[in-house]
Design an enzyme around this catalytic site. Structure first.
Site, mmCIF file in Angstrom:
data_model
loop_
_atom_site.group_PDB
_atom_site.id
_atom_site.type_symbol
_atom_site.label_atom_id
_atom_site.label_comp_id
_atom_site.label_asym_id
_atom_site.label_seq_id
_atom_site.Cartn_x
_atom_site.Cartn_y
_atom_site.Cartn_z
ATOM 1 N N PHE A 246 -0.324 -9.593 2.127
ATOM 2 C CA PHE A 246 -0.329 -10.408 3.336
ATOM 3 C C PHE A 246 0.432 -9.726 4.470
ATOM 4 C CE2 PHE A 246 -1.047 -14.769 1.127
ATOM 5 C CZ PHE A 246 -2.385 -14.435 0.950
ATOM 6 N N LEU A 249 -2.049 -7.334 5.894
ATOM 7 C CA LEU A 249 -3.108 -8.040 6.613
ATOM 8 C C LEU A 249 -2.631 -8.506 7.976
ATOM 9 C CD1 LEU A 249 -4.716 -10.183 3.767
ATOM 10 C CD2 LEU A 249 -5.638 -8.106 4.809
ATOM 11 N N ASN A 250 -1.391 -8.932 8.063
ATOM 12 C CA ASN A 250 -0.858 -9.363 9.356
ATOM 13 C C ASN A 250 -0.781 -8.206 10.341
ATOM 14 O OD1 ASN A 250 -0.611 -12.113 8.851
ATOM 15 N ND2 ASN A 250 1.441 -11.898 7.980
ATOM 16 N N GLU A 373 -10.210 -10.003 7.598
ATOM 17 C CA GLU A 373 -8.823 -10.359 7.915
ATOM 18 C C GLU A 373 -8.689 -11.834 8.283
ATOM 19 O OE1 GLU A 373 -8.519 -7.684 6.537
ATOM 20 O OE2 GLU A 373 -8.517 -6.202 8.143
ATOM 21 N N PHE A 393 -5.707 -26.150 2.088
ATOM 22 C CA PHE A 393 -6.311 -25.147 1.216
ATOM 23 C C PHE A 393 -6.467 -25.612 -0.215
ATOM 24 C CE2 PHE A 393 -4.634 -22.513 4.673
ATOM 25 C CZ PHE A 393 -5.740 -21.724 4.962
#
Length: 394
Positions: A246, A249-250, A373, A393
């Site tokens: 993560f 990805l950021n 992404e 989620f």
């Protein structure tokens, strides 16, 4: 109107010029990226899109310019500011999203993973070569059944004496078939871990995905991992759980927020040029109210998106940028870039679907950028959770 010698680029800059808002160092990096993008990448981009070719001979030029992993520090990386990196991404994607994707996969994903979570030996082995463009990296997270849910990954690494055996399948992995090294994320008995995998390892197979109608100047692959044997020092020692992928990805989302505005700017400039030079019913179409209203809307969304990207860069450089703020920018800027490209296509009429203009290529590419992404829906739910405190989620 047609007696005015200004180009669409110049006319846009007369109303809003992002360059003027950049710090000196960022403006220098922007000019470096603009020169490489226009002089090296742009001359062959339409042919490369048509033939679905990533022209690997361009990679060293990106490395020589310092654009690969430019936001990282040490080990041959430039240590540039976040605003500088963002401005560079904008200029590269103004030519093509596929090449900004290359910069992101190499720098924001693979190199960031090694720089942030790797050992000194891993950093020394790979980062200088990758920064120079002499080695290519990929980032293997997504799986066929789990694009938006990396926690559901089935790729598994199990202990075998002092080694690890890595097995599973990954999909939509950028650059995998030309990469020298892959950062592969896998479940283990200790949770999700990252591994630095030379792509010539026995059992590692990458197959380019064919039939794409977008990102045709980039490479995305399926990867098969068939008991790939790795020594224990192939692990990224500081990556435990999903925080590792993560984090990377950021970094990529940050580059996307800027890059999408590069594609939008190009489409807007082309639309302004066309509005000023195409005559219908005895006058340039840009003299008509409907066209002027469309151009004004496109300008507003481009300017807002560019200012949002700049704001993100300033927050990133101050160390206060949050994942939710990244979701705002990824969701907004890609969505608005798609709308700007669509309006530009309309203004160009039938000619807008030809390769005489870059608009249709940008439209197709941006649809792919919209998906990776984090899709629009994922980022909307991230923001909904931030606003309400409720997780949709699960």
């Amino acid at each position: 109107m047609t007696d005015d010698p200004l180009t669409g680029e110049q006319a846009l800059a007369r109303v809003f010029c992002l360059d003027d808002l950049l710090p000196d160092a960022a403006r220098r990096w922007q000019q470096v990226a603009r020169t490489v993008a226009r002089d090296v990448l742009a001359p062959t981009i339409e042919d490369d899109f048509e033939t679905q070719r990533l022209r690997a001979e361009h990679i060293p030029a990106l490395g020589e310019a310092g654009l690969l992993g430019m936001h990282l520090h040490g080990y041959g990386c430039a240590g540039a500011s976040a605003v500088s990196y963002g401005a560079a991404c904008l200029e590269v994607e103004a030519v093509d999203s596929g090449w900004r994707t290359f910069v992101s996969v190499q720098g924001s994903l693979a190199m960031t993973a090694i720089s942030t979570f790797g050992s000194d030996d891993q950093k020394r082995r790979w980062l200088p070569e990758m920064a120079a463009g002499r080695a290519v990296g990929c980032f293997a997270l997504t799986e066929p059944a789990g694009g938006s849910d990396p926690a559901a990954m089935t790729t598994f690494a199990r202990r075998d004496g002092a080694d690890w055996l890595l097995s599973g399948t990954k999909r939509w992995i950028g650059l995998a078939s030309i990469a020298d090294v892959a950062v592969v994320w896998a479940q283990t008995d200790e949770g999700v871990r990252g591994f630095v995998v030379p792509t010539d390892s026995a059992g590692f197979t990458a197959r380019p995905i064919t039939g794409k109608r977008a990102m045709r100047t980039s490479i995305q692959c399926d990867i098969d991992l068939d008991d790939v044997r790795l020594p224990d020092d192939a692990r990224l020692p500081d990556a435990r759980g999903l925080r590792g992928p993560f984090t990377c990805l950021n970094e990529a989302r940050f580059g996307i927020a800027w890059g999408a505005m590069g594609a939008a700017r190009t489409c807007l400039e082309v639309a302004v040029d066309r509005a000023r030079t195409r005559h219908v019913f005895g006058a340039p179409i840009g003299a008509r109210q409907l066209i002027q209203a469309q151009l004004a809307d496109m300008l507003l969304e481009y300017e807002k998106g560019a200012l949002l990207a700049l704001h993100l860069g300033q927050l990133r450089d101050a160390g206060t940028l949050t994942p939710a703020q990244l979701s705002v920018a990824k969701l907004n800027n890609v969505r608005e870039a798609i709308r700007i490209a669509g309006q530009a296509r309309s203004i160009l009429a039938g000619d807008g679907i030809t390769d005489e203009f870059p608009v249709m290529r940008h439209m197709a590419n941006l649809e792919a950028v919209r998906t990776y992404e984090g899709t629009d829906e994922i980022h909307a739910l991230i923001l909904g959770r931030e606003l309400t405190g409720s997780d949709a989620f699960s």
